[in-house]
Motif scaffolding. Structure first.
Motif, PDB file in Angstrom:
ATOM      1  N   ARG A  80     -13.728  -2.233   0.494  1.00  0.00           N
ATOM      2  CA  ARG A  80     -13.103  -3.048   0.460  1.00  0.00           C
ATOM      3  C   ARG A  80     -12.920  -4.321   1.540  1.00  0.00           C
ATOM      4  O   ARG A  80     -13.683  -4.737   2.301  1.00  0.00           O
ATOM      5  N   GLN A 119      -3.793   9.733  -0.659  1.00  0.00           N
ATOM      6  CA  GLN A 119      -4.690   9.521  -0.374  1.00  0.00           C
ATOM      7  C   GLN A 119      -5.307   7.761  -0.166  1.00  0.00           C
ATOM      8  O   GLN A 119      -5.023   7.481   0.457  1.00  0.00           O
ATOM      9  N   LEU A 120      -4.230   7.654  -0.975  1.00  0.00           N
ATOM     10  CA  LEU A 120      -4.093   5.847  -1.612  1.00  0.00           C
ATOM     11  C   LEU A 120      -3.574   5.489  -0.178  1.00  0.00           C
ATOM     12  O   LEU A 120      -3.726   4.191   0.607  1.00  0.00           O
ATOM     13  N   THR A 121      -2.098   5.493   0.293  1.00  0.00           N
ATOM     14  CA  THR A 121      -1.676   5.314   1.413  1.00  0.00           C
ATOM     15  C   THR A 121      -2.086   5.134   2.869  1.00  0.00           C
ATOM     16  O   THR A 121      -2.559   4.463   3.764  1.00  0.00           O
ATOM     17  N   ASP A 122      -3.686   6.249   2.759  1.00  0.00           N
ATOM     18  CA  ASP A 122      -4.248   6.989   3.983  1.00  0.00           C
ATOM     19  C   ASP A 122      -4.840   5.885   4.363  1.00  0.00           C
ATOM     20  O   ASP A 122      -5.531   6.133   5.082  1.00  0.00           O
ATOM     21  N   ALA A 123      -5.182   5.914   3.047  1.00  0.00           N
ATOM     22  CA  ALA A 123      -6.488   4.721   2.706  1.00  0.00           C
ATOM     23  C   ALA A 123      -6.253   3.522   3.011  1.00  0.00           C
ATOM     24  O   ALA A 123      -7.398   2.156   3.711  1.00  0.00           O
ATOM     25  N   ILE A 133     -10.585   4.344  -3.162  1.00  0.00           N
ATOM     26  CA  ILE A 133     -11.322   5.110  -1.938  1.00  0.00           C
ATOM     27  C   ILE A 133     -12.786   4.691  -1.654  1.00  0.00           C
ATOM     28  O   ILE A 133     -13.533   4.544  -1.012  1.00  0.00           O
ATOM     29  N   ALA A 134     -13.797   5.193  -2.754  1.00  0.00           N
ATOM     30  CA  ALA A 134     -14.329   5.316  -2.398  1.00  0.00           C
ATOM     31  C   ALA A 134     -15.946   3.253  -2.558  1.00  0.00           C
ATOM     32  O   ALA A 134     -16.367   3.059  -2.474  1.00  0.00           O
ATOM     33  N   ALA A 166      -7.788   7.759  -7.673  1.00  0.00           N
ATOM     34  CA  ALA A 166      -7.399   7.298  -6.537  1.00  0.00           C
ATOM     35  C   ALA A 166      -8.708   7.537  -5.444  1.00  0.00           C
ATOM     36  O   ALA A 166      -9.032   6.185  -4.291  1.00  0.00           O
ATOM     37  N   GLN A 167      -9.301   8.872  -5.703  1.00  0.00           N
ATOM     38  CA  GLN A 167     -10.582   8.309  -5.746  1.00  0.00           C
ATOM     39  C   GLN A 167     -12.124   7.568  -5.545  1.00  0.00           C
ATOM     40  O   GLN A 167     -12.813   7.035  -4.736  1.00  0.00           O
ATOM     41  N   TYR A 224      -3.601   1.121   1.288  1.00  0.00           N
ATOM     42  CA  TYR A 224      -3.704   0.336   0.298  1.00  0.00           C
ATOM     43  C   TYR A 224      -2.074   0.500  -0.164  1.00  0.00           C
ATOM     44  O   TYR A 224      -1.616   1.711   0.670  1.00  0.00           O
TER      45      TYR A 224
END
Length: 175
Positions: A175, A54-58, A171-172, A167-168, A60
Motif C-alpha cells: 500500500r 479484516q479490511l478495517t483492521d488493515a 490486505i496482501a 479482503a485477503q 481500509y
C-alpha cells in the motif's frame, strides 16, 4: 427510467405489481411494499463480516454505494450489524441517477474525497462492476453462485469467489 428518478423501493414495488399482473394477481402498492420490506433485514453472506473486520483492521476505509434509498441502506446496515465497519453510506438518491451510470461512481469518489482511480468497487453484480470500471474505478467482482460478469465490460481488476477471499488479497497488496 425515462430521465426520471424514483426511489428504488418504489420501483421495486411497481415492478412486483407488474409481475403479479402477468400472473393475474391483483397486488396493491401497499401489499407490494409490505412484501419487499423484509429485504432490509436479510442477513449478510457469512463471509462479509469477517472480511469487513479484516479490511478495517488493515486500515481500509469502507463505504457503501447503493441504489437503495438512504433510509433503506441505513436500515440494512443497522439490521445486519455491519454499520460499525463503514465510514459512510452513500445512496444514489442524492444524485438522482442509478448505478451503473458512470456519474454515480465519480460522485461517490468525490464524496469520500478520493480520485475515482484510487477507489475500488467490490460487487457481485456484473452491471455494477461494469459501471465502476467505465467511470475509471478499480473493480473486484465477487463470483458468487449465479452471478456473472457483464460481457461487454472490461475485465475486473480482481475476480474472487467471495468477500473474504477479496479482503485477503487486498490486505496482501503493498500500500
Amino acid at each position: 427510467m425515462g430521465d426520471r428518478y424514483e426511489d428504488f423501493g418504489v420501483i421495486g414495488a411497481a415492478t412486483l405489481r407488474m409481475l403479479a399482473a402477468n400472473h393475474e394477481i391483483d397486488l396493491s402498492a401497499e401489499q407490494a411494499a409490505r412484501a419487499l420490506a423484509p429485504i432490509r433485514s436479510l442477513p449478510p453472506h457469512p463471509d462479509v463480516e469477517p472480511a469487513l473486520k479484516q479490511l478495517t483492521d488493515a486500515g481500509y476505509r469502507l463505504v457503501t454505494l447503493t441504489n437503495s434509498s438512504a433510509a433503506g441502506v441505513k436500515a440494512q446496515m443497522e439490521n445486519s450489524g455491519l454499520q460499525r465497519y463503514l465510514s459512510d453510506r452513500l445512496s444514489v438518491e442524492t444524485v438522482g441517477l442509478f448505478k451503473p451510470h458512470a456519474h454515480v461512481y465519480r460522485w461517490a469518489a468525490r464524496q469520500v474525497g478520493e480520485s475515482v482511480e484510487d477507489c475500488l468497487l467490490i460487487a457481485a453484480h456484473g452491471w455494477d462492476v461494469a459501471g465502476a470500471a467505465w467511470a475509471g474505478m478499480r473493480t473486484c467482482f465477487l463470483a458468487r453462485p449465479g452471478k456473472q460478469l457483464y460481457p461487454l465490460a472490461p475485465p475486473p481488476t480482481l475476480l474472487k469467489a467471495d468477500l473474504l477471499e477479496a479482503a485477503q488479497k487486498l490486505i496482501a497488496l503493498p500500500r
